[in-house]
Enzyme design. Structure first.
Site, PDB file in Angstrom:
ATOM      1  N   ASP A   8       0.854  -1.270   0.013  1.00  0.00           N
ATOM      2  CA  ASP A   8      -0.075   0.036   0.017  1.00  0.00           C
ATOM      3  C   ASP A   8       0.766   1.285  -0.065  1.00  0.00           C
ATOM      4  O   ASP A   8       0.412   2.107   0.701  1.00  0.00           O
ATOM      5  CB  ASP A   8      -1.058   0.035   1.321  1.00  0.00           C
ATOM      6  CG  ASP A   8      -1.977  -0.964   1.170  1.00  0.00           C
ATOM      7  OD1 ASP A   8      -2.046  -1.880   0.321  1.00  0.00           O
ATOM      8  OD2 ASP A   8      -2.840  -1.252   2.129  1.00  0.00           O
ATOM      9  N   ASP A  46      -4.479  -0.732  -1.980  1.00  0.00           N
ATOM     10  CA  ASP A  46      -6.077  -0.290  -1.336  1.00  0.00           C
ATOM     11  C   ASP A  46      -6.871   0.025  -2.352  1.00  0.00           C
ATOM     12  O   ASP A  46      -6.495   1.054  -2.993  1.00  0.00           O
ATOM     13  CB  ASP A  46      -5.585   0.490  -0.215  1.00  0.00           C
ATOM     14  CG  ASP A  46      -6.663  -0.048   0.807  1.00  0.00           C
ATOM     15  OD1 ASP A  46      -7.381  -1.238   1.097  1.00  0.00           O
ATOM     16  OD2 ASP A  46      -6.944   0.979   1.823  1.00  0.00           O
ATOM     17  N   HIS A  48     -10.972   0.876  -2.800  1.00  0.00           N
ATOM     18  CA  HIS A  48     -12.204   0.764  -2.213  1.00  0.00           C
ATOM     19  C   HIS A  48     -13.139   1.433  -3.004  1.00  0.00           C
ATOM     20  O   HIS A  48     -13.140   2.755  -3.603  1.00  0.00           O
ATOM     21  CB  HIS A  48     -12.233   1.607  -0.836  1.00  0.00           C
ATOM     22  CG  HIS A  48     -11.451   1.164   0.140  1.00  0.00           C
ATOM     23  ND1 HIS A  48     -11.307  -0.225   0.443  1.00  0.00           N
ATOM     24  CD2 HIS A  48     -10.547   1.651   0.903  1.00  0.00           C
ATOM     25  CE1 HIS A  48     -10.616  -0.470   1.591  1.00  0.00           C
ATOM     26  NE2 HIS A  48      -9.883   0.670   1.717  1.00  0.00           N
ATOM     27  N   HIS A  52     -17.748   2.106   0.690  1.00  0.00           N
ATOM     28  CA  HIS A  52     -17.094   1.035   1.529  1.00  0.00           C
ATOM     29  C   HIS A  52     -17.420   1.083   3.007  1.00  0.00           C
ATOM     30  O   HIS A  52     -17.647   2.167   3.559  1.00  0.00           O
ATOM     31  CB  HIS A  52     -15.683   0.960   1.405  1.00  0.00           C
ATOM     32  CG  HIS A  52     -15.043  -0.025   1.660  1.00  0.00           C
ATOM     33  ND1 HIS A  52     -13.924  -0.088   2.947  1.00  0.00           N
ATOM     34  CD2 HIS A  52     -14.756  -1.365   1.200  1.00  0.00           C
ATOM     35  CE1 HIS A  52     -13.605  -1.499   2.912  1.00  0.00           C
ATOM     36  NE2 HIS A  52     -13.991  -2.226   1.942  1.00  0.00           N
ATOM     37  N   HIS A  81     -10.637   7.047   1.848  1.00  0.00           N
ATOM     38  CA  HIS A  81      -9.228   7.021   1.363  1.00  0.00           C
ATOM     39  C   HIS A  81      -9.232   5.902   0.123  1.00  0.00           C
ATOM     40  O   HIS A  81      -9.743   4.832   0.091  1.00  0.00           O
ATOM     41  CB  HIS A  81      -8.180   6.572   2.606  1.00  0.00           C
ATOM     42  CG  HIS A  81      -8.537   5.318   2.930  1.00  0.00           C
ATOM     43  ND1 HIS A  81      -9.430   4.843   3.987  1.00  0.00           N
ATOM     44  CD2 HIS A  81      -7.984   3.931   2.524  1.00  0.00           C
ATOM     45  CE1 HIS A  81      -9.586   3.524   4.383  1.00  0.00           C
ATOM     46  NE2 HIS A  81      -8.780   3.053   3.521  1.00  0.00           N
ATOM     47  N   LYS A 106      -6.746  -4.700  -3.040  1.00  0.00           N
ATOM     48  CA  LYS A 106      -7.673  -5.278  -1.833  1.00  0.00           C
ATOM     49  C   LYS A 106      -8.687  -4.107  -1.535  1.00  0.00           C
ATOM     50  O   LYS A 106      -8.498  -3.061  -1.709  1.00  0.00           O
ATOM     51  CB  LYS A 106      -6.719  -5.860  -0.834  1.00  0.00           C
ATOM     52  CG  LYS A 106      -5.897  -4.531  -0.230  1.00  0.00           C
ATOM     53  CD  LYS A 106      -4.711  -5.261   0.594  1.00  0.00           C
ATOM     54  CE  LYS A 106      -3.814  -4.425   1.300  1.00  0.00           C
ATOM     55  NZ  LYS A 106      -4.561  -3.357   2.098  1.00  0.00           N
ATOM     56  N   CYS A 151      -2.354  -2.851   7.953  1.00  0.00           N
ATOM     57  CA  CYS A 151      -1.753  -3.981   6.813  1.00  0.00           C
ATOM     58  C   CYS A 151      -0.782  -4.504   6.453  1.00  0.00           C
ATOM     59  O   CYS A 151      -0.684  -5.744   6.393  1.00  0.00           O
ATOM     60  CB  CYS A 151      -2.116  -2.978   5.323  1.00  0.00           C
ATOM     61  SG  CYS A 151      -3.880  -2.537   5.137  1.00  0.00           S
TER      62      CYS A 151
END
Ligand SMILES: [Zn+2]
Length: 208
Positions: A8, A46, A48, A52, A81, A106, A151
């Protein structure tokens, strides 16, 4: 065989981002130094949707860093984010990505967050990373990136559970640090069997 796992390193987790890790961009220089020494480099991103469940804005009367109970356990709520296709979700422009073989996204399922590169937070839904590593006969994983206490930690613990020799590159990670969470994360990783190493010690071992 071994692999470098870069967690990330995205604009929103770096200074100026929506969920900035203090000095998060400090991880970039050591990672850029390391990645040319690896034949197998994996990055996570990441990623989203706006709706989310990890976003505080999607819950009534909740603020960022509050927690809620979901089916799979406690979930910290975050500022919005790494929204898909936003600039914040892009990799930091200074991160060298030319050596990266595969990018694992993810957190794209609205109803479940995903800290670990191996499993979503329900601890059951696989990202496919284990299958990828096993198909390349990778037995040792070196982990760097953001954030140490979320993470990175969840990835390191799942890596150990999945049977890999697991190293944390300590000068190539940074944490958010809510209520001492970095120190707690380091202890959890240590207790689980994660090895700690510095990039300057690692490079000479890889350079042969
Ligand atoms: Zn996220």
């Amino acid at each position: 065989m071994y692999a470098l796992l870069i967690i990330d390193v995205q604009n929103d987790f770096c200074p100026g981002g929506k969920l900035a890790v203090p000095d998060g961009d400090d991880v970039i220089a050591p990672i850029n130094k390391l990645s040319p020494f690896f034949e197998n480099v994996i990055q996570t991103q990441d990623w989203h949707p706006n709706n989310h469940t990890s976003f505080a804005s999607n819950h009534k009367n909740k603020n960022p860093y509050d927690t809620i109970d979901l089916d799979y356990g406690k979930q910290v709520l975050w500022p919005n984010h790494c929204v898909q296709e936003s600039r914040g979700a892009e990799f930091h422009p200074d991160l060298e990505t030319i050596h990266t073989n595969i990018i694992i996204r993810k957190g794209f399922r609205p109803e479940v967050d995903s800290y670990s590169a191996f499993f979503e937070n329900d601890k059951a839904t696989s990202t496919g990373l284990k299958g990828y590593l096993d198909s390349l006969n990778i037995s040792t994983v070196f982990i760097c990136g953001l954030a140490t206490d979320f993470c990175v930690k969840w990835t390191a613990l799942d890596s150990i559970k999945s049977g890999y020799n697991t190293y944390l590159i300590c000068d190539a990670v940074k944490g958010i640090d809510i209520d001492n969470s970095v120190q707690i994360a380091m202890k959890e990783m240590y207790d689980a069997g994660v090895e700690f190493i510095l990039s300057d010690y690692l490079i000479p071992l890889l350079d042969n």
